[in-house]
Design an enzyme around this catalytic site. Structure first.
Site, mmCIF file in Angstrom:
data_model
loop_
_atom_site.group_PDB
_atom_site.id
_atom_site.type_symbol
_atom_site.label_atom_id
_atom_site.label_comp_id
_atom_site.label_asym_id
_atom_site.label_seq_id
_atom_site.Cartn_x
_atom_site.Cartn_y
_atom_site.Cartn_z
ATOM 1 N N HIS A 304 0.854 -1.192 0.000
ATOM 2 C CA HIS A 304 0.000 0.000 0.000
ATOM 3 C C HIS A 304 0.882 1.231 0.000
ATOM 4 C CE1 HIS A 304 -3.132 2.832 1.213
ATOM 5 N NE2 HIS A 304 -3.963 1.935 0.721
ATOM 6 N N ASP A 361 -8.010 -5.421 0.136
ATOM 7 C CA ASP A 361 -8.497 -6.283 -0.942
ATOM 8 C C ASP A 361 -8.096 -7.746 -0.779
ATOM 9 O OD1 ASP A 361 -9.758 -4.245 -2.412
ATOM 10 O OD2 ASP A 361 -7.811 -3.544 -3.096
HETATM 11 N N1 ACO Z 1 4.142 -7.801 -4.676
HETATM 12 C C1 ACO Z 1 5.488 -7.775 -4.833
HETATM 13 N N2 ACO Z 1 6.262 -6.656 -4.687
HETATM 14 C C2 ACO Z 1 5.614 -5.525 -4.359
HETATM 15 C C3 ACO Z 1 4.230 -5.473 -4.169
HETATM 16 C C4 ACO Z 1 3.476 -6.670 -4.329
HETATM 17 N N3 ACO Z 1 2.173 -6.675 -4.152
HETATM 18 N N4 ACO Z 1 3.865 -4.203 -3.860
HETATM 19 C C5 ACO Z 1 4.992 -3.485 -3.860
HETATM 20 N N5 ACO Z 1 6.066 -4.267 -4.148
HETATM 21 C C6 ACO Z 1 7.474 -3.852 -4.195
HETATM 22 C C7 ACO Z 1 7.763 -3.088 -5.473
HETATM 23 O O1 ACO Z 1 8.226 -3.928 -6.497
HETATM 24 C C8 ACO Z 1 8.817 -2.110 -5.016
HETATM 25 O O2 ACO Z 1 10.033 -2.776 -4.959
HETATM 26 P P1 ACO Z 1 11.415 -1.964 -5.228
HETATM 27 O O3 ACO Z 1 11.482 -0.903 -4.184
HETATM 28 O O4 ACO Z 1 12.478 -3.003 -5.101
HETATM 29 O O5 ACO Z 1 11.305 -1.408 -6.619
HETATM 30 C C9 ACO Z 1 8.407 -1.780 -3.561
HETATM 31 O O6 ACO Z 1 7.669 -2.928 -3.118
HETATM 32 C C10 ACO Z 1 7.551 -0.548 -3.431
HETATM 33 O O7 ACO Z 1 6.428 -0.692 -4.305
HETATM 34 P P2 ACO Z 1 5.855 0.479 -5.198
HETATM 35 O O8 ACO Z 1 5.110 -0.121 -6.346
HETATM 36 O O9 ACO Z 1 6.935 1.463 -5.514
HETATM 37 O O10 ACO Z 1 4.854 1.137 -4.162
HETATM 38 P P3 ACO Z 1 3.621 2.058 -4.502
HETATM 39 O O11 ACO Z 1 3.309 2.796 -3.249
HETATM 40 O O12 ACO Z 1 3.880 2.862 -5.729
HETATM 41 O O13 ACO Z 1 2.458 1.019 -4.872
HETATM 42 C C11 ACO Z 1 0.679 -0.528 -4.674
HETATM 43 C C12 ACO Z 1 1.491 0.584 -3.986
HETATM 44 C C13 ACO Z 1 0.239 -0.089 -6.068
HETATM 45 C C14 ACO Z 1 -0.545 -0.812 -3.836
HETATM 46 C C15 ACO Z 1 1.580 -1.809 -4.785
HETATM 47 O O14 ACO Z 1 1.933 -2.252 -3.492
HETATM 48 C C16 ACO Z 1 0.889 -2.939 -5.566
HETATM 49 O O15 ACO Z 1 0.969 -2.964 -6.790
HETATM 50 N N6 ACO Z 1 0.181 -3.866 -4.844
HETATM 51 C C17 ACO Z 1 -0.575 -4.920 -5.521
HETATM 52 C C18 ACO Z 1 -1.916 -4.365 -6.013
HETATM 53 C C19 ACO Z 1 -2.880 -4.084 -4.876
HETATM 54 O O16 ACO Z 1 -3.073 -4.893 -3.992
HETATM 55 N N7 ACO Z 1 -3.532 -2.914 -4.942
HETATM 56 C C20 ACO Z 1 -4.544 -2.518 -3.974
HETATM 57 C C21 ACO Z 1 -4.044 -1.407 -3.091
HETATM 58 S S1 ACO Z 1 -5.257 -0.994 -1.870
HETATM 59 C C22 ACO Z 1 -6.389 -0.095 -2.722
HETATM 60 O O17 ACO Z 1 -6.101 0.639 -3.629
HETATM 61 C C23 ACO Z 1 -7.757 -0.258 -2.353
#
Ligand code: ACO
Length: 426
Positions: A304, A361
């Site tokens: 998140h 979720d």
């Molecule tokens: N699985 C694996 N790795 C992940 C995940 C995941 N679900 N989420 C984040 N990471 C990693 C990224 O690859 C990144 O790694 P790095 O620093 O080595 O490049 C690091 O964790 C940070 O992630 P970002 O994508 O930069 O974080 P951001 O804040 O931009 O994204 C998000 C947040 C979009 C929710 C992300 O965690 C994700 O894609 N999760 C899966 C989708 C999801 O569950 N979305 C629902 C969110 S809740 C809502 O909106 C209701």
């Protein structure tokens, strides 16, 4: 003297005033920075950018706190109803008994949809995604209800009309997509009961309301009701800042919510768990794939932007799986897979170091499945829940005499001045 942040640019010092929120959050105000220095700030994804001050929702991502108008979401989930929580978000305080009754009566009075709108529904392809239909139909509502919204009474009426009709429209899109007869709302049912009845009642088998299920839906919607400046809410505020009508701004919010990185994650989680179940994939291998930078696969329902600890909504949702499923006598193999995935991920240094925990979720789809909601409707369920948040955030913007049109800047990196080349010389 009030606090300032000093920014040194090309040897010259500029002072930016500091804004402090009621929970001690701090920001420095850069609204005159470009005018004074020629510089802008760069923050793709807006992870460090405040776009407004807001008195609606407080979240602390480090401590896992979520409060609507100051009230912890856990208390609302235990004691409130979705209608009461919607009133709280939109009006800034809990309603008294009379106000709540009046709101419920109005929601009933507004629950029908103009019959002509059914023709639109009939003409969407049967396989159309209900989020696309909902976004389009919500925008279309303005043409059917063009009343002025420039009085307080008119605006409040529009809020209730939206809250009531979205539920009818969502159920209607499901019925029509299945080729089933539309079920009309009933004035003797509560908000949540009405929705379930419109979804599942049938002329051959009348739907029997289960109070546990009605309560589970109530809590599900309360947990989704607002989440400050997330992607879809930001979309509502940005689109609304152009002074477009409220229906169009909400329609934009629905479109933004659809994405799998946002509200669409609840559908994506169930699809991921189903794949694991059907393929018999090893949980360790799934987690390994999610960590692989060369693989686009991510663990859906994990991570998140704001929460760096367990999402408080996910905690309640997980508990709900443990209580609601046994009560409904539902045994879902996906729940066991979800539990094992969480266990493995939460002890893996990749997830631990990056503070990746289950978000709302991760378990919500399992609860929705137990209610009989089809997977493609999951994000629609989220949208109904988020509507009071979108409305209250739009209202806060509209009530602000200094509400400015949203118009970010950029740093241009394309060609410098280039002459047009006639076709025969290319
Ligand atoms: N699985 C694996 N790795 C992940 C995940 C995941 N679900 N989420 C984040 N990471 C990693 C990224 O690859 C990144 O790694 P790095 O620093 O080595 O490049 C690091 O964790 C940070 O992630 P970002 O994508 O930069 O974080 P951001 O804040 O931009 O994204 C998000 C947040 C979009 C929710 C992300 O965690 C994700 O894609 N999760 C899966 C989708 C999801 O569950 N979305 C629902 C969110 S809740 C809502 O909106 C209701």
């Amino acid at each position: 003297m009030s606090e300032v942040v000093k920014v040194i640019i090309e040897g010259k010092t500029y002072e930016c005033p500091v804004i402090v929120g009621s929970e001690g959050e701090k920001a420095f105000d850069i609204t005159t920075l470009r005018q004074k220095t020629g510089y802008i700030t760069m923050d793709p994804g807006f992870g460090n950018t405040g776009s407004c001050t807001s008195a609606i929702t407080f979240m602390d991502g480090e401590k896992g706190i979520l409060r609507y108008r100051g009230i912890p979401v856990e208390q609302l989930a235990d004691h409130s109803s979705f209608v009461e929580t919607s009133y709280l978000l939109i009006n800034g305080r809990l309603p008294n008994r009379q106000e709540l009754t009046r709101t419920s009566v109005q929601l009933n009075d507004d629950s029908l949809i103009h019959e002509d709108m059914q023709i639109f529904y009939q003409n969407f392809p049967r396989r159309a995604h209900p989020m696309g239909i909902l976004s389009a139909m919500l925008n279309a509502l303005k043409s059917f209800y063009p009343e002025l919204e420039d009085t307080e009474e008119g605006i409040n009426r529009t809020f209730l009309r939206l809250l009531s009709k979205i539920r009818t429209m969502a159920a209607m899109s499901y019925r029509i997509s299945r080729g089933h007869k539309v079920v009309y709302p009933r004035a003797d049912y509560s908000y949540c009961a009405n929705f379930l009845n419109m979804m599942f009642d049938s002329p051959v088998r009348p739907y029997e309301l289960d109070p546990d299920l009605v309560e589970a839906l109530n809590v599900f919607w309360i947990l989704h009701a607002d989440h400050e400046q997330n992607c879809s809410t930001a979309a509502v505020r940005v689109v609304g800042s152009g002074r477009v009508n409220l229906y169009a701004a909400i329609s934009a919010g629905i479109a933004a919510l659809w994405g799998p990185l946002h509200g669409g994650a609840n559908q994506a989680v169930i699809e991921m768990l189903t794949n694991i179940h059907q393929s018999g994939a090893d949980i360790g291998d799934v987690v390994k794939r999610a960590k692989d930078k060369d693989d686009p696969f991510r663990l859906m329902g994990f991570g998140h932007r704001v929460y760096k600890t367990y999402d408080p909504r996910a905690r309640i949702m997980k508990k709900m799986c443990d209580t609601v499923l046994p009560k409904l006598r539902v045994e879902d193999p996906l729940l066991e897979i979800a539990r094992r995935l969480e266990e493995v991920a939460l002890t893996d240094p990749y997830f631990v170091d990056k503070n990746l925990y289950p978000n709302v979720d991760f378990y919500s789809g399992i609860v929705l499945r137990a209610m009989g909601i089809p997977t493609e409707m999951f994000t629609v369920m989220f949208a109904i829940g988020r509507l009071p948040g979108w409305i209250s955030q739009w209202k806060e913007g509209a009530d602000d005499p200094n509400w400015k049109i949203s118009r970010p800047r950029q740093v241009y990196t394309g060609n410098t001045s280039t002459d047009y080349v006639p076709m025969n010389q290319r």
